[in-house]
Scaffold this motif. Structure first.
Motif, PDB file in Angstrom:
ATOM      1  N   PHE A 196      24.317 -32.438 -46.089  1.00  0.00           N
ATOM      2  CA  PHE A 196      23.462 -32.629 -45.270  1.00  0.00           C
ATOM      3  C   PHE A 196      23.564 -32.433 -43.646  1.00  0.00           C
ATOM      4  N   ARG A 197      25.508 -32.726 -43.278  1.00  0.00           N
ATOM      5  CA  ARG A 197      25.909 -32.496 -41.665  1.00  0.00           C
ATOM      6  C   ARG A 197      25.753 -31.215 -41.643  1.00  0.00           C
ATOM      7  N   GLN A 198      26.589 -29.893 -42.940  1.00  0.00           N
ATOM      8  CA  GLN A 198      26.930 -28.608 -42.865  1.00  0.00           C
ATOM      9  C   GLN A 198      25.415 -28.053 -42.639  1.00  0.00           C
ATOM     10  N   MET A 199      24.368 -28.808 -43.012  1.00  0.00           N
ATOM     11  CA  MET A 199      23.821 -27.990 -42.244  1.00  0.00           C
ATOM     12  C   MET A 199      22.837 -27.879 -42.070  1.00  0.00           C
ATOM     13  N   VAL A 200      23.642 -29.318 -41.164  1.00  0.00           N
ATOM     14  CA  VAL A 200      22.331 -29.760 -39.547  1.00  0.00           C
ATOM     15  C   VAL A 200      23.335 -28.626 -38.491  1.00  0.00           C
ATOM     16  N   ASP A 201      25.036 -28.600 -38.552  1.00  0.00           N
ATOM     17  CA  ASP A 201      25.856 -27.786 -37.878  1.00  0.00           C
ATOM     18  C   ASP A 201      24.915 -26.386 -37.980  1.00  0.00           C
ATOM     19  N   ALA A 224      16.615 -30.691 -22.327  1.00  0.00           N
ATOM     20  CA  ALA A 224      17.276 -31.880 -22.451  1.00  0.00           C
ATOM     21  C   ALA A 224      17.316 -33.275 -24.082  1.00  0.00           C
ATOM     22  N   PHE A 225      16.435 -32.817 -24.270  1.00  0.00           N
ATOM     23  CA  PHE A 225      16.550 -33.658 -25.687  1.00  0.00           C
ATOM     24  C   PHE A 225      17.009 -32.974 -26.154  1.00  0.00           C
ATOM     25  N   SER A 226      16.886 -31.162 -26.857  1.00  0.00           N
ATOM     26  CA  SER A 226      17.949 -30.997 -28.080  1.00  0.00           C
ATOM     27  C   SER A 226      19.355 -31.056 -27.269  1.00  0.00           C
ATOM     28  N   LEU A 227      19.636 -31.149 -26.396  1.00  0.00           N
ATOM     29  CA  LEU A 227      21.130 -31.635 -26.170  1.00  0.00           C
ATOM     30  C   LEU A 227      21.573 -32.510 -26.749  1.00  0.00           C
ATOM     31  N   TRP A 228      20.282 -33.347 -26.309  1.00  0.00           N
ATOM     32  CA  TRP A 228      21.331 -35.453 -26.344  1.00  0.00           C
ATOM     33  C   TRP A 228      21.177 -35.649 -27.995  1.00  0.00           C
ATOM     34  N   MET A 229      20.319 -34.696 -28.765  1.00  0.00           N
ATOM     35  CA  MET A 229      20.565 -34.281 -29.736  1.00  0.00           C
ATOM     36  C   MET A 229      21.362 -34.161 -30.891  1.00  0.00           C
ATOM     37  N   PHE A 230      21.864 -32.945 -30.312  1.00  0.00           N
ATOM     38  CA  PHE A 230      23.458 -32.207 -30.261  1.00  0.00           C
ATOM     39  C   PHE A 230      24.291 -32.806 -30.390  1.00  0.00           C
ATOM     40  N   GLY A 231      24.451 -34.105 -29.059  1.00  0.00           N
ATOM     41  CA  GLY A 231      25.482 -34.568 -28.560  1.00  0.00           C
ATOM     42  C   GLY A 231      26.177 -35.599 -29.606  1.00  0.00           C
ATOM     43  N   LEU A 232      24.597 -36.077 -30.176  1.00  0.00           N
ATOM     44  CA  LEU A 232      24.437 -37.340 -31.251  1.00  0.00           C
ATOM     45  C   LEU A 232      25.273 -36.525 -32.088  1.00  0.00           C
ATOM     46  N   TRP A 274      27.741 -34.079 -31.997  1.00  0.00           N
ATOM     47  CA  TRP A 274      28.869 -33.422 -32.678  1.00  0.00           C
ATOM     48  C   TRP A 274      30.158 -34.452 -31.674  1.00  0.00           C
ATOM     49  N   PHE A 275      28.809 -35.804 -30.710  1.00  0.00           N
ATOM     50  CA  PHE A 275      30.258 -36.501 -30.343  1.00  0.00           C
ATOM     51  C   PHE A 275      30.042 -37.539 -30.692  1.00  0.00           C
ATOM     52  N   ARG A 276      29.382 -38.222 -31.442  1.00  0.00           N
ATOM     53  CA  ARG A 276      28.775 -39.899 -31.645  1.00  0.00           C
ATOM     54  C   ARG A 276      30.229 -40.707 -32.537  1.00  0.00           C
ATOM     55  N   ARG A 277      30.361 -41.825 -32.324  1.00  0.00           N
ATOM     56  CA  ARG A 277      31.504 -42.335 -32.401  1.00  0.00           C
ATOM     57  C   ARG A 277      30.782 -43.288 -33.186  1.00  0.00           C
TER      58      ARG A 277
END
Length: 166
Positions: free
Chosen positions: A57-62, A98-106, A108-111
């Motif tokens: 799923f992560r590959q599809m999301v990317d 803004a909300f979309s970028l927040w989603m993308f950040g979650l 790509w960068f979530r730890r």
């Protein structure tokens, strides 16, 4: 076919790709949240299957993220330069971005955050904060933001149509 026809068809293709990528991501998230996760809960192979499904799923999301970024930029420029965008449209578009970028950040960068309390103790002594944290996982937050972004997209379409109508 003249250039205007080609531009129109190109914009239809961009909107279609944008909708397709959003539907795949948000729809897949809903499936993961409402179907797969509950079905695998408590099964012996559940964690492995969930991990494998999550990787796919992560590959599809990317891919969806890149399609959304490119098509969204093209659609935004087209709409903002059309002469039919209002200040309200601009504000809603800014919120959607803004909300979309927040989603993308979650994504790509979530730890992974580690709790200071052992899981067994947290389960025995659930505090309000631990309950909220268990609901506001990055996966759940991405789903909620995705649903909100889809609502804002529909609102943008409505605002644009209203502006074109007069």
């Amino acid at each position: 076919m003249n250039a205007l026809d080609l531009t129109g068809w190109f914009m239809v293709a961009m909107r279609w790709l944008h909708i397709l990528a959003a539907a795949a991501w948000v729809g897949g998230s809903i499936f993961f949240f409402a179907v797969l996760r509950p079905a695998l809960r408590g099964s012996s192979g559940g964690p492995l299957l969930a991990r494998l499904a999550g990787q796919e799923f992560r590959q599809m999301v990317d891919v969806a993220i890149w399609v959304l970024l490119v098509s969204g930029a093209i659609i935004s420029v087209d709409r903002l330069t059309s002469g039919h965008s209002t200040p309200t449209y601009g504000v809603v578009l800014a919120l959607k971005i803004a909300f979309s970028l927040w989603m993308f950040g979650l994504v790509w960068f979530r730890r992974r955050s580690s709790s200071t309390m052992p899981p067994e103790e947290a389960a025995r002594n659930p505090t309000l904060l631990s309950r909220v944290a268990s609901v506001l996982t990055p996966t759940n937050l991405i789903l909620a933001l995705g649903i909100l972004v889809l609502l804002l997209a529909e609102l943008l379409g409505y605002l644009f149509e209203q502006s074109m109508a007069g």
